[in-house]
Scaffold this motif. Structure first.
Motif, PDB file in Angstrom:
ATOM      1  N   SER A 450      10.271   1.424  -9.128  1.00  0.00           N
ATOM      2  CA  SER A 450      10.365   2.408  -7.816  1.00  0.00           C
ATOM      3  C   SER A 450      11.464   1.954  -7.091  1.00  0.00           C
ATOM      4  CB  SER A 450       9.095   2.073  -6.831  1.00  0.00           C
ATOM      5  OG  SER A 450       7.902   2.528  -7.479  1.00  0.00           O
ATOM      6  N   ALA A 461       6.844   5.258  -1.694  1.00  0.00           N
ATOM      7  CA  ALA A 461       7.179   4.147  -2.686  1.00  0.00           C
ATOM      8  C   ALA A 461       6.379   2.681  -2.300  1.00  0.00           C
ATOM      9  CB  ALA A 461       8.648   3.747  -2.537  1.00  0.00           C
ATOM     10  N   HIS A 465       3.312   0.965  -4.521  1.00  0.00           N
ATOM     11  CA  HIS A 465       3.831  -0.505  -4.923  1.00  0.00           C
ATOM     12  C   HIS A 465       3.009  -1.466  -4.390  1.00  0.00           C
ATOM     13  CE1 HIS A 465       6.162  -4.043  -5.979  1.00  0.00           C
ATOM     14  NE2 HIS A 465       5.832  -4.420  -4.319  1.00  0.00           N
ATOM     15  N   ASP A 466       2.354  -1.273  -2.961  1.00  0.00           N
ATOM     16  CA  ASP A 466       1.256  -2.278  -2.471  1.00  0.00           C
ATOM     17  C   ASP A 466       0.002  -2.275  -3.028  1.00  0.00           C
ATOM     18  OD1 ASP A 466       3.233  -3.217  -0.801  1.00  0.00           O
ATOM     19  OD2 ASP A 466       2.806  -1.717   1.100  1.00  0.00           O
ATOM     20  N   HIS A 468      -0.631  -0.931  -6.150  1.00  0.00           N
ATOM     21  CA  HIS A 468      -0.639  -1.534  -7.604  1.00  0.00           C
ATOM     22  C   HIS A 468      -0.685  -3.049  -7.446  1.00  0.00           C
ATOM     23  CE1 HIS A 468       1.505  -1.114 -11.582  1.00  0.00           C
ATOM     24  NE2 HIS A 468       0.256  -1.241 -11.817  1.00  0.00           N
ATOM     25  N   ARG A 469       0.059  -3.610  -6.674  1.00  0.00           N
ATOM     26  CA  ARG A 469      -0.117  -5.170  -6.619  1.00  0.00           C
ATOM     27  C   ARG A 469      -1.260  -5.756  -6.207  1.00  0.00           C
ATOM     28  NH1 ARG A 469       4.296  -8.259  -6.378  1.00  0.00           N
ATOM     29  NH2 ARG A 469       2.623  -9.782  -6.312  1.00  0.00           N
ATOM     30  N   THR A 477       5.714  -4.609 -11.893  1.00  0.00           N
ATOM     31  CA  THR A 477       6.237  -3.643 -11.121  1.00  0.00           C
ATOM     32  C   THR A 477       7.319  -3.924 -10.307  1.00  0.00           C
ATOM     33  OG1 THR A 477       5.588  -2.145  -9.249  1.00  0.00           O
ATOM     34  CG2 THR A 477       4.599  -4.071  -9.170  1.00  0.00           C
ATOM     35  N   THR A 478       8.435  -3.158 -10.312  1.00  0.00           N
ATOM     36  CA  THR A 478       9.730  -3.466  -9.721  1.00  0.00           C
ATOM     37  C   THR A 478      10.084  -2.782  -8.555  1.00  0.00           C
ATOM     38  OG1 THR A 478      10.427  -4.588 -11.860  1.00  0.00           O
ATOM     39  CG2 THR A 478      12.248  -4.019 -10.072  1.00  0.00           C
ATOM     40  N   LEU A 479      10.780  -3.069  -7.487  1.00  0.00           N
ATOM     41  CA  LEU A 479      11.223  -2.193  -6.275  1.00  0.00           C
ATOM     42  C   LEU A 479      12.271  -2.498  -5.926  1.00  0.00           C
ATOM     43  CD1 LEU A 479      10.038  -0.172  -4.051  1.00  0.00           C
ATOM     44  CD2 LEU A 479       9.083  -2.198  -2.947  1.00  0.00           C
ATOM     45  N   ARG A 534      10.768  -8.942  -8.757  1.00  0.00           N
ATOM     46  CA  ARG A 534       9.807  -7.853  -8.203  1.00  0.00           C
ATOM     47  C   ARG A 534      10.505  -6.854  -7.149  1.00  0.00           C
ATOM     48  NH1 ARG A 534       3.775 -10.061  -9.073  1.00  0.00           N
ATOM     49  NH2 ARG A 534       3.401  -9.801 -11.310  1.00  0.00           N
ATOM     50  N   ILE A 535      10.964  -7.731  -6.033  1.00  0.00           N
ATOM     51  CA  ILE A 535      11.322  -7.038  -5.001  1.00  0.00           C
ATOM     52  C   ILE A 535      12.809  -7.177  -4.696  1.00  0.00           C
ATOM     53  CG2 ILE A 535      11.290  -6.747  -2.272  1.00  0.00           C
ATOM     54  CD1 ILE A 535       8.447  -6.323  -3.891  1.00  0.00           C
TER      55      ILE A 535
END
Length: 761
Positions: A450, A461, A465-466, A468-469, A477-479, A534-535
């Motif tokens: 994302s 986004a 993301h939140d 999903h985690r 997942t990568t943001l 991831r972030i």
């Protein structure tokens, strides 16, 4: 919702990068120059040729490749076409085996033109035929990505160069002379403008022939789905007679023909598929009811792709905005062939569209009318549709009609779609059914990328993301987050955004980064270094990227600041501890006052004066040292409201030592009755002191310089472009100006505070 840039605006940004990419030499000499009144003036060509001829004998540059690139442009403008062709040929020879950069592109672009003019001057062919032959000779040997880059440069329209030329002429007309570096830049810009006026009309035919030779394209393919068909465009690399092996496919499931990037995916070595939501055709016709069947239809298209002879059975979905939403809608159904999704600022129905913070935006009417209706836009062929829609917003704002009638005011009739949306102001089951459930989020086990921005491209986004985690802690997942808005992410990052100059490291081609990530997922290529955790976020003001496993960084403290209540006048203070001695900060807003209808709302990210309309400002003490902040602002309002509901607006700025205000995230507004719980409305108690907790659905990262101050703006919403909450406690859609009665008053007490993650650099 911010509107996309025009073609010319995007091209002008590319022109700026193109001009600045080639450094000029350093010299003290100036050239006398009396520019023509206009780039199209009959004398312009003669004057520019004269300038180029005077530069040529004295031009020097230590870097041979840069010398040859600039020399070619000077020779072309001076009319020495044979010499220019030789110079560009020398540069191409020198750059063989090196990266395909701006110098190589310039050598090819100028080489095509110089060859064509040479052949024309020698009387062998007319210009059109000579240019076509030169184009084939220099473009056909390139690989797909290189050829696409050249065609993209050629496709920049002349108008993108005309305005920079006009501005330069005006500047140097007053001065009478210009330095060598500026003279060379002016010659290059003139060459780009003048040459495109000559070959621009030839490009569509040349591009079409070149693409036919490189790609197999199937337009308006019909794909059967339950109860109907889906239309799609398919583009794959290779000629029709090539025995190509099977390839992975990239699918975009959209309702907007402008998003068709199937050929771009083919350029990158994938099969590109652009499929259109049920009821839509590739020419943008057909009525659509958004969100309802997108997940199952996209999954059916994925299954169809996997069965084709050209498919290796692997499909990834890409998407921006609405097509970003459809990627998640498909992922929750887990079609076997879907191997990853990569989205940019995905739309999340009921979260950031058609309302945000549970406040409806007028933009939903325009979006629905332009993207889901089979009718012509309300503004017709208006040269400035944005201004036309703003005028319609102003008409609604000045009137006395409830928000139920927003469709009638803006498009002249009732819209069943808009009416349906308005019937669901909370995040109820109507909206929930379009999004993955907790159980579905927990089962999404494919890689997810994302990309989002600090300036209005983050709420959807962050939600995906939140969630999903939260429901799958081990999710792959990568943001990526940075100082972007939705348009700048999609169209390519420019050096500046709405008045803010980006740090050099933030100027990333994010669509290209997405392709690199997809090559990593599908072909085992190296993972892009920007996506190592991831972030991944860019720290504004630090010219650095940071990489963390979570949005909440445990080793960072939270900087808490209390809203000062001891001052009667603004600006109020922003304090490290609660004010002593009681008191309150007071705001009064007359929601019935429409005298501000013609005053524009600024969207600049860096300003010299705070936009304090309907707001209170709170200013912190000078920071004793450099401080980095990151994450979402959250807080608690200790308030006494005069009404049963309020729509708050929150903005955070850095006040620099130079006296400028840097906006740190897109202003966030939210309905108090839904703060912290989208599903159920809980009215405030009018006249009673109470606590209201909130978290902004925004994120930011900024290195605040020592000596700068943090500034918080807190206000009430009253704008022509969105719903107005009069606080009566009724359904906000039913309220009118008559419900305003008297000004809304809010008192903030000493326990009111905000906080954000902070730490030393």
């Amino acid at each position: 919702m911010r509107r996309p840039e025009s073609t010319v605006s995007r091209a002008r940004r590319a022109v700026t990068r193109l001009i600045l990419a080639l450094p000029a030499w350093a010299s003290a000499a100036d050239f006398g120059f009396r520019p023509p009144p206009d780039p199209d003036d009959a004398a312009a060509a003669y004057l520019m040729r004269d300038l180029a001829e005077r530069i040529l004998p004295v031009y020097q540059e230590a870097d041979t490749d840069v010398f040859l690139a600039n020399l070619t442009a000077l020779q072309i403008v001076s009319g020495a076409y044979r010499a220019a062709s030789d110079s560009s040929g020398s540069l191409r020879s020198r750059r063989q085996g090196k990266p395909f950069d701006i110098l190589v592109e310039r050598a090819i672009l100028d080489g095509i033109y110089a060859r064509a003019r040479t052949v024309e001057a020698e009387g062998r062919l007319g210009f059109a035929e000579a240019y076509a032959r030169s184009f084939r000779e220099l473009v056909s040997p390139l690989d797909n990505a290189q050829a696409e880059a050249i065609m993209a440069r050629l496709a920049i329209p002349p108008d993108a160069f005309r305005e920079p030329l006009r501005q330069a002429f005006d500047l140097w007309r007053a001065k009478g002379s210009l330095p060598e570096a500026d003279a060379l830049a002016l010659v290059r810009t003139w060459h780009s403008y003048q040459s495109r006026r000559a070959f621009g009309a030839l490009l569509p035919g040349l591009f079409a022939a070149e693409n036919r030779a490189r790609y197999v394209a199937q337009a308006e393919v019909t794909i059967p789905v339950r109860g109907g068909v889906i239309y799609a465009n398919v583009v794959r690399p290779g000629r029709v007679d090539d025995a190509l092996g099977a390839l992975p496919a990239l699918l975009r499931f959209t309702l907007d023909p402008a998003e068709d990037d199937a050929r771009q995916s083919a350029v990158k070595g994938f099969v590109g598929v652009t499929a259109y939501v049920r009821g839509r055709t590739p020419d943008g016709k057909g009525a659509v009811w958004p969100f309802v069947r997108d997940g199952e239809d996209a999954a059916a298209v994925i299954d169809w792709i996997a069965q084709q002879a050209w498919s290796d059975g692997r499909v990834c979905m890409i998407g921006d905005g609405y097509s970003g939403y459809t990627a998640w809608a498909a992922a929750r159904l887990r079609p076997a062939a879907l191997k990853a999704i990569a989205t940019i600022a995905p739309m999340a129905p009921g979260i950031d569209f058609p309302m945000a913070g549970q406040i409806f935006r007028n933009a939903m009417v325009r979006w629905a009318h332009e993207h889901t209706s089979d009718e012509l836009p309300r503004t017709g062929t208006d040269a400035n549709p944005d201004a036309a829609w703003q005028a319609l917003d102003a008409r609604w704002y000045r009137g006395n009609r409830p928000y139920w009638d927003i469709d009638r005011v803006l498009i002249g009739k009732r819209s069943k779609l808009i009416r349906t949306w308005l019937t669901h102001p909370s995040h109820d089951r109507y909206w929930q059914k379009f999004l993955p459930s907790a159980q579905q989020f927990a089962r999404i086990d494919i890689p997810v990328l994302s990309v989002a921005g600090y300036y209005g491209a983050d709420a959807g986004a962050l939600y995906f993301h939140d969630e999903h985690r939260r429901n799958r802690p081990q999710a792959d997942t990568t943001l990526l987050l940075g100082p972007y808005d939705a348009a700048s992410i999609r169209l390519g990052t420019a050096p500046a955004l709405r008045g803010y100059t980006l740090d050099p490291v933030a100027r990333v081609d994010l669509p290209e980064l997405r392709y690199q990530w997809l090559h990593h997922i599908l072909n085992g290529a190296e993972k892009p270094s920007l996506l190592i955790d991831r972030i991944n976020y860019q720290v504004m003001g630090a010219d650095q990227w940071r990489h963390e496993p979570t949005l909440e960084v445990p080793e960072r403290t939270r900087l808490r600041l209390y809203l000062g209540t001891g001052e009667r006048d603004e600006p109020h203070r922003l304090l490290p501890s609660p004010s002593e001695g009681g008191g309150s900060a007071r705001l009064s807003v007359d929601l019935a006052d429409r005298r501000d209808v013609g005053i524009p709302w600024p969207d600049a990210l860096r300003v010299k004066q705070l936009p304090t309309r309907n707001s209170l400002s709170f200013v912190g003490d000078p920071l004793p040292e450099d401080t980095e902040i990151f994450g979402s602002l959250r807080g608690v309002f200790d308030i006494t409201p005069s009404r049963q509901d309020l729509d708050f607006n929150i903005s955070l700025y850095e006040l620099t030592q130079s006296g400028e205000y840097q906006l740190l995230f897109e202003p966030y507004d939210f309905r108090a009755s839904y703060a912290g719980h989208r599903v159920r409305r809980r009215l405030l108690r009018a006249g009673v002191r109470q606590l209201l907790s909130f978290t902004t659905e925004r994120v930011t990262a900024r290195r605040l310089a020592a000596g700068s101050r943090i500034v918080l703006l807190v206000g009430l919403d009253k704008r022509p472009d969105r719903q107005i909450n009069y606080g009566s406690g009724k359904d906000v859609n039913s309220e009118t100006i008559a419900d305003a009665k008297w000004p809304v008053r809010v008192r903030w007490h000493a326990r009111s505070h905000v906080e954000i993650q902070a730490g030393k650099p």
